[in-house]
Enzyme design. Structure first.
Site, PDB file in Angstrom:
ATOM      1  N   HIS A  10      42.605  56.105  80.048  1.00  0.00           N
ATOM      2  CA  HIS A  10      42.473  54.801  80.684  1.00  0.00           C
ATOM      3  C   HIS A  10      41.312  54.875  81.668  1.00  0.00           C
ATOM      4  O   HIS A  10      40.898  55.972  82.067  1.00  0.00           O
ATOM      5  CB  HIS A  10      43.753  54.445  81.451  1.00  0.00           C
ATOM      6  CG  HIS A  10      44.939  54.146  80.577  1.00  0.00           C
ATOM      7  ND1 HIS A  10      44.954  53.113  79.669  1.00  0.00           N
ATOM      8  CD2 HIS A  10      46.158  54.747  80.493  1.00  0.00           C
ATOM      9  CE1 HIS A  10      46.130  53.079  79.062  1.00  0.00           C
ATOM     10  NE2 HIS A  10      46.878  54.065  79.539  1.00  0.00           N
ATOM     11  N   CYS A  60      38.555  51.927  79.269  1.00  0.00           N
ATOM     12  CA  CYS A  60      38.177  50.612  79.769  1.00  0.00           C
ATOM     13  C   CYS A  60      37.268  50.756  80.984  1.00  0.00           C
ATOM     14  O   CYS A  60      37.312  51.759  81.697  1.00  0.00           O
ATOM     15  CB  CYS A  60      39.414  49.806  80.149  1.00  0.00           C
ATOM     16  SG  CYS A  60      40.341  49.190  78.737  1.00  0.00           S
TER      17      CYS A  60
END
Length: 307
Positions: free
Chosen positions: A150, A192
């Site tokens: 992430h 991301c």
């Protein structure tokens, strides 16, 4: 029907998937039937003629290419973070093991010594890369690191929280990792970089100073880095639990096909093309429907890189 996921802090999901890597179209080879390349071409340097070899695939100008004439291609570290502490609020990154497996095979095929580390804390990631930077890379042509996790803009998640990407990569600066000085340091980051969606847009159709006279010179400590991000700043990055992330699917597909023939920027440009044109999310929820993604490369390389 399979799930697509965005590698954001909430691990947003949606129904559907972009086309699989198996169905992606590869750029066709140019028609060279009417072109017979010359074997050599003259190039002037310092007023004297210098021969530059021209092959069918590329012009070979050694002064402008990183040397691969080393005992080893180099080390490739893959940090594969799938499971996260509940306190981070991060969901499980299903599909990342598929990415790690594909990348392991792909970079080993290129000649790298590949090591995979799963579910690393922030401290563990920092320690791994610091330790790698302190190793002797004298006999290696380059170094590669792949981060699967992430993320947010300029940040990457360990299993227990976030750490600045800069803290991980800075260990390899020219003034800190002398055995990789003037050698390419490659970082591929699947994560991301924000919470924006890319809706896409409908289209109608588819001077370098001469150093020979001055052999003692300084180079910037940030030189010879390449960062290949799965998405541009501010945006989500998509991942499919069955096939892996869009970026890694495209990267492995292009590297497997052209990894030993094209220059690294040509390779990454084709990766951009594949992700941009052949992947799109589908969902019953309009908020997640028909979203697009474009990878992003940031290069401080000072020469061309051919594996």
């Amino acid at each position: 029907m399979v799930l697509e996921m965005a590698d954001d802090q909430g691990c947003v999901t949606d129904q559907g998937a972009g086309e699989s890597a198996e169905n992606d179209a590869i750029d066709a080879k140019p028609d060279r039937s009417s072109f017979i390349p010359s074997l050599f071409s003259k190039k002037k340097k310092n007023g004297t003629e210098r021969w530059v070899k021209i092959t069918r695939d590329r012009v070979i100008a050694p002064d402008y290419q990183y040397s691969m004439n080393f005992e080893k291609v180099g080390k490739c570290i893959i940090i594969n973070n799938k499971n996260f502490s509940e306190m981070t609020g991060m969901g499980t990154r299903n599909g990342t093991d598929r990415d790690a497996e594909a990348l392991f095979k792909c970079f080993r095929r290129l000649g790298f010594e590949v090591v995979v580390y799963n579910d690393c804390s922030c401290a563990k990631m920092r320690d791994l890369l610091k330790q790698a930077s302190e190793e002797d890379h004298t006999t290696s042509a380059c170094f590669a690191c792949i981060l699967l996790s992430h993320g947010e803009e300029n940040l990457i998640y360990g299993t227990d929280g976030m750490t600045p990407i800069k803290e991980l990569t800075a260990h390899f600066r020219g003034d800190r990792c002398k055995t990789l000085l003037e050698k390419p340091k490659l970082f591929f980051i699947q994560a991301c970089r924000g919470t924006e969606f890319d809706d896409g847009i409908q289209v109608d159709s588819g001077s370098v100073n001469d150093t020979d006279a001055n052999p003692q010179y300084k180079i910037p400590v940030e030189a010879d880095f390449l960062f290949a991000y799965s998405t541009v700043p501010g945006y989500y990055s998509w991942r499919n639990p069955g096939r892996g992330s869009w970026f890694v699917q495209a990267l492995c597909s292009i590297l497997n096909e052209y990894g030993k023939r094209l220059e690294i920027m040509q390779i990454l440009t084709r990766v951009n093309c594949m992700v941009a044109r052949h992947f799109e999310s589908q969902s019953d929820d309009p908020h997640f429907h028909q979203k697009k993604q474009i990878p992003c490369m940031v290069s401080m390389l000072t020469k061309e890189l051919y594996f």
